[in-house]
Write a protein that holds these residues in place. Structure first.
Motif, PDB file in Angstrom:
ATOM      1  N   UNK A  79       0.203 -38.615 -17.194  1.00  0.00           N
ATOM      2  CA  UNK A  79      -0.290 -37.384 -17.820  1.00  0.00           C
ATOM      3  C   UNK A  79      -1.105 -36.529 -16.864  1.00  0.00           C
ATOM      4  N   UNK A  80      -0.977 -35.228 -17.013  1.00  0.00           N
ATOM      5  CA  UNK A  80      -1.736 -34.299 -16.178  1.00  0.00           C
ATOM      6  C   UNK A  80      -3.239 -34.416 -16.399  1.00  0.00           C
ATOM      7  N   UNK A  81      -3.624 -35.003 -17.506  1.00  0.00           N
ATOM      8  CA  UNK A  81      -5.051 -35.191 -17.774  1.00  0.00           C
ATOM      9  C   UNK A  81      -5.703 -36.158 -16.788  1.00  0.00           C
ATOM     10  N   UNK A  82      -4.897 -36.853 -15.975  1.00  0.00           N
ATOM     11  CA  UNK A  82      -5.435 -37.745 -14.962  1.00  0.00           C
ATOM     12  C   UNK A  82      -5.507 -37.079 -13.591  1.00  0.00           C
ATOM     13  N   UNK A 155     -13.328 -36.823 -10.677  1.00  0.00           N
ATOM     14  CA  UNK A 155     -13.585 -38.019 -11.482  1.00  0.00           C
ATOM     15  C   UNK A 155     -12.307 -38.639 -12.028  1.00  0.00           C
ATOM     16  N   UNK A 156     -11.156 -38.058 -11.718  1.00  0.00           N
ATOM     17  CA  UNK A 156      -9.868 -38.565 -12.197  1.00  0.00           C
ATOM     18  C   UNK A 156      -9.221 -39.445 -11.134  1.00  0.00           C
ATOM     19  N   UNK A 157      -8.200 -40.242 -11.511  1.00  0.00           N
ATOM     20  CA  UNK A 157      -7.545 -41.119 -10.521  1.00  0.00           C
ATOM     21  C   UNK A 157      -6.744 -40.362  -9.467  1.00  0.00           C
ATOM     22  N   UNK A 158      -6.323 -39.126  -9.802  1.00  0.00           N
ATOM     23  CA  UNK A 158      -5.482 -38.368  -8.882  1.00  0.00           C
ATOM     24  C   UNK A 158      -6.084 -36.999  -8.623  1.00  0.00           C
ATOM     25  N   UNK A 159      -5.825 -36.475  -7.416  1.00  0.00           N
ATOM     26  CA  UNK A 159      -6.309 -35.160  -7.038  1.00  0.00           C
ATOM     27  C   UNK A 159      -5.175 -34.385  -6.387  1.00  0.00           C
ATOM     28  N   UNK A 160      -5.134 -33.095  -6.658  1.00  0.00           N
ATOM     29  CA  UNK A 160      -4.177 -32.208  -5.997  1.00  0.00           C
ATOM     30  C   UNK A 160      -4.965 -31.209  -5.159  1.00  0.00           C
ATOM     31  N   UNK A 161      -4.639 -31.115  -3.875  1.00  0.00           N
ATOM     32  CA  UNK A 161      -5.211 -30.098  -3.008  1.00  0.00           C
ATOM     33  C   UNK A 161      -4.190 -28.973  -2.882  1.00  0.00           C
ATOM     34  N   UNK A 162      -4.608 -27.763  -3.196  1.00  0.00           N
ATOM     35  CA  UNK A 162      -3.681 -26.630  -3.184  1.00  0.00           C
ATOM     36  C   UNK A 162      -4.348 -25.454  -2.486  1.00  0.00           C
TER      37      UNK A 162
END
Length: 474
Positions: A79-82, A155-162
């Protein structure tokens, strides 16, 4: 941690299946793997589904060698919530607004790190209008350090750098997140294509066909000395637990390559997935376009300091270097000598393919492919990485002038036919050479400033014995 049941791997597009499925040829460097009978029956066409310990071990082997790639659509969704999105920005409020409008609302949080913009109020206004969280920095520290400031607040398990000058295509994050069903995956990156403009010029058309950021349309494992050696921080999705402190804040260029290679060195996997795409606003003015290419080139020295074994401009086997030398001298005996070299190389491969029923066709094909790859790298040395040497020697040497002319024409013809750009051959050829001159100039400038030639030295390596290793039993 291991691959979960249901994880699906498909043989890479370039992987060949020989001897009725008993032999797989592919990966980088090229491997010849013989499958046990149980492993052969585990495949459904070119796909392998993890169901037990044996298929799990085989899938791990295919991923580790680059012979196979995950099938993203078959992997479970995350889920995107992560996911938290981190955007470093320095001015460019209009581009930031365009990017924020493309970010899915389902993500947990969007963090914009303002790297001491001169238009800080405009940036803050855009951030507020889109409901994002702003982290303002009081001095300009560069994109790497700005990303790290955002990472510290995730604070989430995944991060996106954009980056702020891109637009996300629908489903981009969803596709990339699926790949993290692989517990060893640290990072995944999408394909970066050009942003459509109303009035594209010749630079835009060239970049749309051959951007430094566009790594092509084939999914790939990312690691040094492979077809896809790096991915750009233009857009990255990563597992926070594997990032540590993040990017090297001392680097203003090449920090994305450095992070990728550090993750690989630590035993993690990195993937390039072109089924996910973002659109990048390419530079359209000659000066800024060439300046960016030059800037990219200067990063080679920084990477050579940190990763001396991985930054060579070309990587060749000894026989590949011999073929290039024979071509360069341009003697009547050059072609017969190259043919003899090819026969000897193919014969050596045949000896290592003793378990294959018809080894000579396979060995011949591998040898020819190796020669073509060596030729392409030779072109790159003459025209891109070593062009200052080519120019100086060309003043005195007719042989060098002829070699450079042949390489320049052949390179443009090959790339034009391969890419089919929306640009005429002449302007495409001019853009191609300007691209090489600017990037190569940056490499030399970085080497001179750093007082080191490491980034300019080719690597001559022998084919490891592991290239003929057998796949795990199944």
């Amino acid at each position: 941690m291991t691959l979960p049941d249901g994880f699906t791997v498909r043989l890479n597009r370039h992987t060949r299946v020989e001897d009725g499925g008993r032999v797989l040829i592919g990966g980088s460097p090229t491997r010849v793997a013989r499958l046990k009978p149980a492993a052969i029956t585990a495949f459904e066409g070119r796909e392998l589904v993890v169901r037990d310990a044996a298929t799990r071990a085989l899938a791990e082997h295919l991923l580790a060698t680059g012979i196979g790639d995950p099938v993203a659509g078959s992997l479970p969704p995350i889920p995107l919530s992560e996911l938290t999105v981190v955007i470093p920005v320095h001015d460019r409020p209009a581009q930031l607004a365009r990017l924020l409008a493309s970010v899915p609302r389902e993500v947990a949080r969007v963090i914009v790190v303002d790297d001491a913009s001169t238009r800080a109020e405009a940036v803050a206004s855009v951030v507020a209008a889109h409901g994002a969280h702003l982290i303002p920095l009081d001095r300009n520290v560069g994109a790497a350090a700005a990303r790290n400031a955002g990472l510290a607040a995730v604070e989430t398990p995944f991060v996106a750098f954009v980056d702020s000058d891109v637009v996300l295509e629908d489903g981009c994050f969803e596709v990339l997140l699926r790949h993290f069903a692989d517990p060893e995956l640290a990072m995944a990156a999408p394909r970066v294509v050009g942003l459509d403009t109303e009035r594209p010029n010749w630079i835009t058309r060239y970049e749309n066909a051959r951007s430094s950021l566009d790594l092509g349309g084939q999914s790939a494992s990312v690691r040094p000395r492979s077809p896809v050696t790096w991915v750009s921080s233009t857009c990255l999705v990563a597992r926070v637990a594997h990032l540590g402190e993040g990017f090297d804040a001392s680097m203003r260029v090449g920090e994305d390559v450095d992070l990728v290679w550090r993750l690989v060195d630590e035993g993690h996997r990195v993937r390039f997935e072109p089924a996910a795409t973002v659109r990048h606003e390419h530079r359209t003015r000659l000066r800024t376009w060439l300046g960016r290419k030059f800037f990219y080139g200067t990063g080679a020295h920084l990477l050579a300091v940190r990763h001396p074994q991985d930054v060579a401009p070309v990587v060749l086997p000894p026989w590949g270097a011999l073929v290039l030398a024979l071509l360069f001298v341009q003697k009547r005996w050059s072609l017969p000598a190259i043919a003899l070299t090819g026969v000897i190389v193919a014969g050596g491969i045949v000896k290592r393919l003793g378990h294959v029923r018809r080894p000579w066709p396979i060995a011949s094909r591998l040898t020819i492919n190796g020669m073509i790859a060596a030729l392409g790298q030779g072109f790159a040395l003459l025209l891109r990485h070593w062009w200052p040497v080519t120019v100086v020697l060309g003043v005195f040497s007719k042989t060098m002038r002829r070699a450079a002319a042949i390489a320049a024409v052949a390179d443009v013809v090959w790339e034009f036919l391969r890419l089919k750009p929306k640009l005429d051959p002449v302007r495409f050829g001019v853009a191609r050479r300007l691209d090489d001159v600017a990037y190569g100039g940056g490499v030399w400038w970085g080497a001179l400033r750093g007082r080191s030639a490491k980034a300019l030295l080719p690597a001559i390596i022998r084919t490891p014995k592991a290239d003929t290793a057998r796949a795990p039993r199944g």
